[in-house]
Design a protein around this motif. Sequence first.
Motif, short mmCIF file in Angstrom:
data_model
loop_
_atom_site.label_atom_id
_atom_site.label_comp_id
_atom_site.label_asym_id
_atom_site.label_seq_id
_atom_site.Cartn_x
_atom_site.Cartn_y
_atom_site.Cartn_z
N MET A 233 44.10 30.81 35.85
CA MET A 233 43.45 31.95 35.22
C MET A 233 44.51 33.01 34.92
SD MET A 233 40.68 34.60 36.86
CE MET A 233 39.42 33.39 37.05
N ARG A 234 44.63 33.42 33.69
CA ARG A 234 45.59 34.45 33.30
C ARG A 234 44.94 35.82 33.38
NH1 ARG A 234 50.29 33.33 34.20
NH2 ARG A 234 51.52 33.56 32.35
N HIS A 235 45.69 36.77 33.87
CA HIS A 235 45.22 38.14 34.00
C HIS A 235 46.14 39.05 33.21
CE1 HIS A 235 42.27 37.12 37.07
NE2 HIS A 235 43.18 36.30 37.56
N LYS A 236 45.77 40.32 33.16
CA LYS A 236 46.57 41.27 32.40
C LYS A 236 47.98 41.41 32.96
CE LYS A 236 45.25 45.38 34.94
NZ LYS A 236 45.60 46.74 34.89
N GLN A 237 48.88 41.83 32.11
CA GLN A 237 50.28 42.05 32.49
C GLN A 237 50.36 43.21 33.46
OE1 GLN A 237 53.05 40.37 31.49
NE2 GLN A 237 54.49 41.69 32.55
N VAL B 198 48.62 35.33 41.14
CA VAL B 198 48.33 35.06 42.55
C VAL B 198 47.55 36.20 43.19
CG1 VAL B 198 49.38 34.66 44.83
CG2 VAL B 198 50.34 33.56 42.80
N TRP B 199 47.98 37.44 42.96
CA TRP B 199 47.29 38.59 43.57
C TRP B 199 45.90 38.81 42.97
CZ3 TRP B 199 47.91 42.55 47.21
CH2 TRP B 199 49.02 42.42 48.03
N ARG B 200 45.60 38.24 41.84
CA ARG B 200 44.31 38.46 41.17
C ARG B 200 43.31 37.33 41.37
NH1 ARG B 200 45.54 43.21 41.54
NH2 ARG B 200 46.94 44.13 40.06
N ARG B 201 43.69 36.32 42.13
CA ARG B 201 42.75 35.23 42.41
C ARG B 201 41.55 35.79 43.18
NH1 ARG B 201 44.53 29.94 42.38
NH2 ARG B 201 43.49 29.58 44.36
N GLU B 202 40.39 35.28 42.90
CA GLU B 202 39.16 35.85 43.43
C GLU B 202 38.80 35.40 44.84
OE1 GLU B 202 36.18 35.10 40.49
OE2 GLU B 202 37.25 36.26 38.96
N GLU C 130 55.91 39.91 37.91
CA GLU C 130 54.80 40.57 37.23
C GLU C 130 53.74 39.60 36.73
OE1 GLU C 130 57.31 44.46 35.72
OE2 GLU C 130 56.80 42.91 34.27
N GLU C 131 54.18 38.50 36.14
CA GLU C 131 53.23 37.57 35.52
C GLU C 131 52.57 36.63 36.52
OE1 GLU C 131 55.22 35.62 32.27
OE2 GLU C 131 56.09 37.52 31.62
N ILE C 132 53.36 36.06 37.41
CA ILE C 132 52.81 35.05 38.31
C ILE C 132 52.33 35.68 39.62
CG2 ILE C 132 53.29 32.93 39.60
CD1 ILE C 132 55.25 32.22 37.28
#
Length: 110
Positions: free
Chosen positions: A1-5, A33-37, A26-28
């Motif tokens: 899942m891609r999230h915002k930059q 990783v930090w945005r996984r639910e 920043e990207e990964i």
Amino acid sequence: MRHKQITSTARETIGDIAPDFVGYTEEILFGDVWRREELSLRERSLITVSALIASEHTSQLPYHLNLAKENGLTEGELIEVMTHLAFYVGWPRAGSAILLAKEVFHKNEK
């Protein structure tokens, strides 16, 4: 899942010599990783702070203590984590983290 930059402090401090490292950070790391639910940002901060203390990576700790506060942890909770960790990772590691936290928290008060 891609999230915002996400723009990290790494871009400011080492972006000129390690742009790929900053991109991965920043990207990964922070963008994916930090945005996984599966875990909340609060939980991720708690785990990260604990891991940094356990492995004596104190140079990264100030940033992550501030991020942990942004993610909902209180200073009291963070000190409690360090106190608890003293019995599992060693008294000197926890003591060093507490001293560093004191500096970070007092710096934020000014």
